[in-house]
Write an enzyme that holds these catalytic residues in place. Structure first.
Site, PDB file in Angstrom:
ATOM      1  N   HIS A 199       0.744  -1.144  -0.183  1.00  0.00           N
ATOM      2  CA  HIS A 199       0.089  -0.144   0.130  1.00  0.00           C
ATOM      3  C   HIS A 199       0.914   1.248   0.000  1.00  0.00           C
ATOM      4  O   HIS A 199       1.533   1.538  -0.822  1.00  0.00           O
ATOM      5  CB  HIS A 199      -0.688  -0.109   1.325  1.00  0.00           C
ATOM      6  N   ASP A 221       2.929   5.480  -6.788  1.00  0.00           N
ATOM      7  CA  ASP A 221       4.270   5.540  -6.197  1.00  0.00           C
ATOM      8  C   ASP A 221       5.234   5.242  -7.119  1.00  0.00           C
ATOM      9  O   ASP A 221       6.383   5.611  -6.450  1.00  0.00           O
ATOM     10  CB  ASP A 221       4.265   4.128  -5.274  1.00  0.00           C
ATOM     11  N   HIS A 269      -2.033  -2.060 -10.063  1.00  0.00           N
ATOM     12  CA  HIS A 269      -3.131  -1.606  -9.072  1.00  0.00           C
ATOM     13  C   HIS A 269      -4.386  -2.359  -8.975  1.00  0.00           C
ATOM     14  O   HIS A 269      -4.619  -3.167 -10.162  1.00  0.00           O
ATOM     15  CB  HIS A 269      -3.266  -0.136  -9.473  1.00  0.00           C
TER      16      HIS A 269
HETATM   17  N1  CMC Z   1       5.122  -7.012 -10.639  1.00  0.00           N
HETATM   18  C1  CMC Z   1       4.895  -8.280 -10.968  1.00  0.00           C
HETATM   19  N2  CMC Z   1       3.823  -8.755 -11.173  1.00  0.00           N
HETATM   20  C2  CMC Z   1       2.564  -8.377 -10.787  1.00  0.00           C
HETATM   21  C3  CMC Z   1       2.832  -6.850 -10.225  1.00  0.00           C
HETATM   22  C4  CMC Z   1       3.894  -6.316 -10.122  1.00  0.00           C
HETATM   23  N3  CMC Z   1       4.128  -5.084  -9.692  1.00  0.00           N
HETATM   24  N4  CMC Z   1       1.410  -6.511  -9.773  1.00  0.00           N
HETATM   25  C5  CMC Z   1       0.761  -7.570 -10.009  1.00  0.00           C
HETATM   26  N5  CMC Z   1       1.464  -8.496 -10.610  1.00  0.00           N
HETATM   27  C6  CMC Z   1       0.739  -9.540 -10.956  1.00  0.00           C
HETATM   28  C7  CMC Z   1       0.239 -10.744 -10.130  1.00  0.00           C
HETATM   29  O1  CMC Z   1       1.322 -11.478  -9.540  1.00  0.00           O
HETATM   30  C8  CMC Z   1      -0.816 -11.291 -10.730  1.00  0.00           C
HETATM   31  O2  CMC Z   1      -0.297 -12.425 -11.526  1.00  0.00           O
HETATM   32  P1  CMC Z   1      -1.217 -13.913 -11.566  1.00  0.00           P
HETATM   33  O3  CMC Z   1      -2.411 -13.438 -12.256  1.00  0.00           O
HETATM   34  O4  CMC Z   1      -0.191 -14.518 -12.500  1.00  0.00           O
HETATM   35  O5  CMC Z   1      -1.384 -14.400 -10.013  1.00  0.00           O
HETATM   36  C9  CMC Z   1      -1.498 -10.323 -11.486  1.00  0.00           C
HETATM   37  O6  CMC Z   1      -0.412  -9.656 -11.748  1.00  0.00           O
HETATM   38  C10 CMC Z   1      -2.391  -9.650 -10.896  1.00  0.00           C
HETATM   39  O7  CMC Z   1      -2.003  -9.019  -9.609  1.00  0.00           O
HETATM   40  P2  CMC Z   1      -2.565  -9.131  -8.202  1.00  0.00           P
HETATM   41  O8  CMC Z   1      -1.623  -9.097  -7.361  1.00  0.00           O
HETATM   42  O9  CMC Z   1      -3.614 -10.327  -8.114  1.00  0.00           O
HETATM   43  O10 CMC Z   1      -3.421  -7.868  -8.019  1.00  0.00           O
HETATM   44  P3  CMC Z   1      -3.759  -7.090  -6.746  1.00  0.00           P
HETATM   45  O11 CMC Z   1      -5.039  -6.324  -7.045  1.00  0.00           O
HETATM   46  O12 CMC Z   1      -4.182  -8.273  -5.660  1.00  0.00           O
HETATM   47  O13 CMC Z   1      -2.525  -6.402  -6.287  1.00  0.00           O
HETATM   48  C11 CMC Z   1      -0.926  -4.622  -5.797  1.00  0.00           C
HETATM   49  C12 CMC Z   1      -2.356  -5.094  -6.482  1.00  0.00           C
HETATM   50  C13 CMC Z   1      -0.824  -3.076  -5.870  1.00  0.00           C
HETATM   51  C14 CMC Z   1      -0.957  -4.982  -4.432  1.00  0.00           C
HETATM   52  C15 CMC Z   1       0.083  -5.377  -6.865  1.00  0.00           C
HETATM   53  O14 CMC Z   1       0.084  -4.817  -8.281  1.00  0.00           O
HETATM   54  C16 CMC Z   1       1.484  -5.192  -6.195  1.00  0.00           C
HETATM   55  O15 CMC Z   1       2.097  -5.658  -5.189  1.00  0.00           O
HETATM   56  N6  CMC Z   1       2.174  -3.939  -6.823  1.00  0.00           N
HETATM   57  C17 CMC Z   1       3.702  -3.736  -6.321  1.00  0.00           C
HETATM   58  C18 CMC Z   1       3.263  -2.974  -5.081  1.00  0.00           C
HETATM   59  C19 CMC Z   1       2.820  -1.415  -5.403  1.00  0.00           C
HETATM   60  O16 CMC Z   1       3.373  -0.754  -6.249  1.00  0.00           O
HETATM   61  N7  CMC Z   1       1.971  -0.794  -4.479  1.00  0.00           N
HETATM   62  C20 CMC Z   1       1.208   0.530  -4.644  1.00  0.00           C
HETATM   63  C21 CMC Z   1      -0.030   0.269  -5.030  1.00  0.00           C
HETATM   64  S1  CMC Z   1      -0.727   1.862  -5.509  1.00  0.00           S
HETATM   65  C22 CMC Z   1      -0.593   2.725  -3.964  1.00  0.00           C
HETATM   66  C23 CMC Z   1      -1.740   2.314  -2.944  1.00  0.00           C
HETATM   67  O17 CMC Z   1      -2.439   1.622  -3.130  1.00  0.00           O
HETATM   68  O18 CMC Z   1      -1.165   2.571  -1.802  1.00  0.00           O
END
Ligand code: CMC
Length: 434
Positions: free
Chosen positions: A269, A368, A310
């Site tokens: 987050h 971010d 996201h």
């Molecule tokens: N790098 C590589 N793979 C990714 C990434 C990434 N940054 N983000 C998502 N994926 C993949 C993930 O592994 C999944 O793959 P699969 O379908 O094969 O399992 C797919 O994309 C969908 O992602 P998810 O994790 O199911 O999506 P989510 O909505 O649960 O998570 C997230 C969203 C923001 C937690 C995630 O994208 C992430 O961890 N990003 C990196 C951390 C980050 O930048 N966070 C800031 C978010 S924006 C500011 C805020 O909200 O505070």
């Protein structure tokens, strides 16, 4: 505006029965199935870990169009607000639903000025923290500690009391955040200065020195103001939902904000801005980008490309667009246009956006990705990045906190679960079965 019910959806259950679910219509052609009657009428619950399909409340504050990559506060595009408004004007918009009258006074300016100092006794709390404690840990503890100063006088059923609590929190957050920074650095605390704007005052309290008075530079202040406006609200994200959940029991608001700070701190987050800069430092040069992209794509590797992806945006995050622009302007102003980390970030973005994995999964830069570079250029240390996010997001947390008291559907938050543990066992059960 309360959603109008137009149609119903039919749910066909395994026993052959049919349950009617009203359809609620929101703005922007968004619809929700009203499942409130489901459990009582059928015994079924809805399973939705991470709330990917669950609207936990109605809200009129912020709207995100994740497919288009649009973000609106009370109907205004966030870019327009970042370009033309001050942070406290945006706070007024989020809280009251309208921008302050053009040319008139913003009532929040005066209110914040009269509450920006913290009780002198609160300074003593800081001494209980380790000298090198993370400023987020200090912020979380001290904002919660404010409840001990105001709890007895606060009647949550009285709107004036709630408004005063919200003003106190909004006004004191930058003071506490700056104190957390200065404690961590071993510097003397600086009192707020009423002549300065909310954002100027914040940087003044962080950077003023007894030996060298701090003079804010307009380009830097405007850059930080934009960062803060872009972080002010983002509908039902993890920290806002945490604040709403904590508040749903009519808990003390200072404690609810402390809960929001705790949730925001996580690297998935608000902690991601800090993680992006650590990642860029680890990548070091553009030649290493492919190695890190492969790690991000490898399911066996927990590494993710920080600042990418996201839950809601399946397009470029509009906040990242503005921050990329801010980065360009600010670095040029500071004579850092050739900053190697910024160049590395631009290259990383380009490579990732052309990579089939990122294209297929619709992973774009989020807020971010560039915010850390802006904050670093402003001289803000890494461990203060999420603190800044927390100060800005407090406005949104409080907007939601205020909103839930006016919601006719307001209820204490109490999710159901799908129990998968052992069924009744042990002596009493065995005896009753005999
Ligand atoms: N790098 C590589 N793979 C990714 C990434 C990434 N940054 N983000 C998502 N994926 C993949 C993930 O592994 C999944 O793959 P699969 O379908 O094969 O399992 C797919 O994309 C969908 O992602 P998810 O994790 O199911 O999506 P989510 O909505 O649960 O998570 C997230 C969203 C923001 C937690 C995630 O994208 C992430 O961890 N990003 C990196 C951390 C980050 O930048 N966070 C800031 C978010 S924006 C500011 C805020 O909200 O505070």
């Amino acid at each position: 505006m309360a959603p109008k019910t137009q149609k119903t959806a039919q749910l066909h259950l395994p026993d052959g029965s049919v349950h009617e679910l009203p359809v609620l219509n929101g703005a922007f052609q968004k619809h929700a199935l009203d499942i409130r009657s489901l459990y009582k009428a059928t015994g079924f619950t809805a399973y939705d870990p991470g709330y990917t399909s669950t609207a936990s409340c109605k809200s009129a504050i912020t709207y995100i169009d994740g497919a288009k990559g649009d973000l609106y506060y009370r109907g205004y595009p966030v870019k327009k607000l970042a370009d033309h408004n001050t942070f406290l004007e945006v706070a007024h918009l989020l809280w009251e639903g309208e921008l302050p009258e053009a040319g008139g006074k913003n009532p929040l300016e005066e209110a914040v000025r009269s509450h920006s100092m913290v009780h002198e006794q609160l300074r003593e709390f800081f001494k209980g923290f380790r000298r090198d404690a993370h400023p987020m840990a200090i912020l979380m503890g001290t904002v919660g500690a404010l409840s001990s100063f105001y709890h007895e006088d606060l009647n949550l059923h009285n709107e004036d009391d709630r408004d005063l609590a919200a003003i106190r929190i909004l006004a004191k957050m930058p003071t506490l955040a700056a104190m957390a920074y200065r404690y961590n650095k071993g510097l003397p605390f600086v009192y707020p200065c009423n002549e300065l704007s909310y954002v100027e005052n914040f940087v003044y309290m962080m950077f003023d020195m007894p030996t060298q008075p701090y003079k804010a530079d307009d380009v830097r202040v405007k850059a930080l103001e934009k960062v803060m406006i872009l972080h002010a609200d983002h509908e039902q994200n993890a920290s806002t939902s945490t604040v709403r959940m904590a508040a749903s029991s009519h808990a003390d608001p200072f404690g609810c904000i402390a809960a929001g700070v705790a949730s925001l701190w996580g690297p998935a987050h608000g902690g991601a801005n800090e993680a992006v800069l650590r990642m860029l430092a680890a990548i070091q040069t553009p030649e290493n980008i492919p190695i890190f992209l492969e790690k991000a794509k490898d399911k066996a590797d927990p590494f993710k490309l920080m600042g990418f992806g996201h839950r809601v945006y399946k397009n470029y995050d509009p906040r990242a667009h503005v921050l990329k622009e801010v980065c360009h302007t600010l670095l040029k102003h500071l004579g850092l246009a050739q900053d190697p980390l910024f160049k590395l970030a631009l290259e990383l973005e380009k490579v990732a956006l052309n990579d089939p994995y990122f294209i297929e999964k619709k992973l774009y830069p989020n807020v971010d990705f560039y915010s850390g570079l802006v904050l670093q250029a402003l001289g803000i240390p890494l461990n203060m990045f999420t603190v800044l996010f927390a100060v800005a997001r407090t406005t949104g947390w409080l907007a939601h906190w205020k909103e839930l008291f006016d919601d006719e559907d307001f209820k204490i938050g109490r999710p159901q679960q799908l129990y998968v543990g052992p069924e009744a066992r042990g002596r009493d059960c065995e005896e009753s079965e005999e």
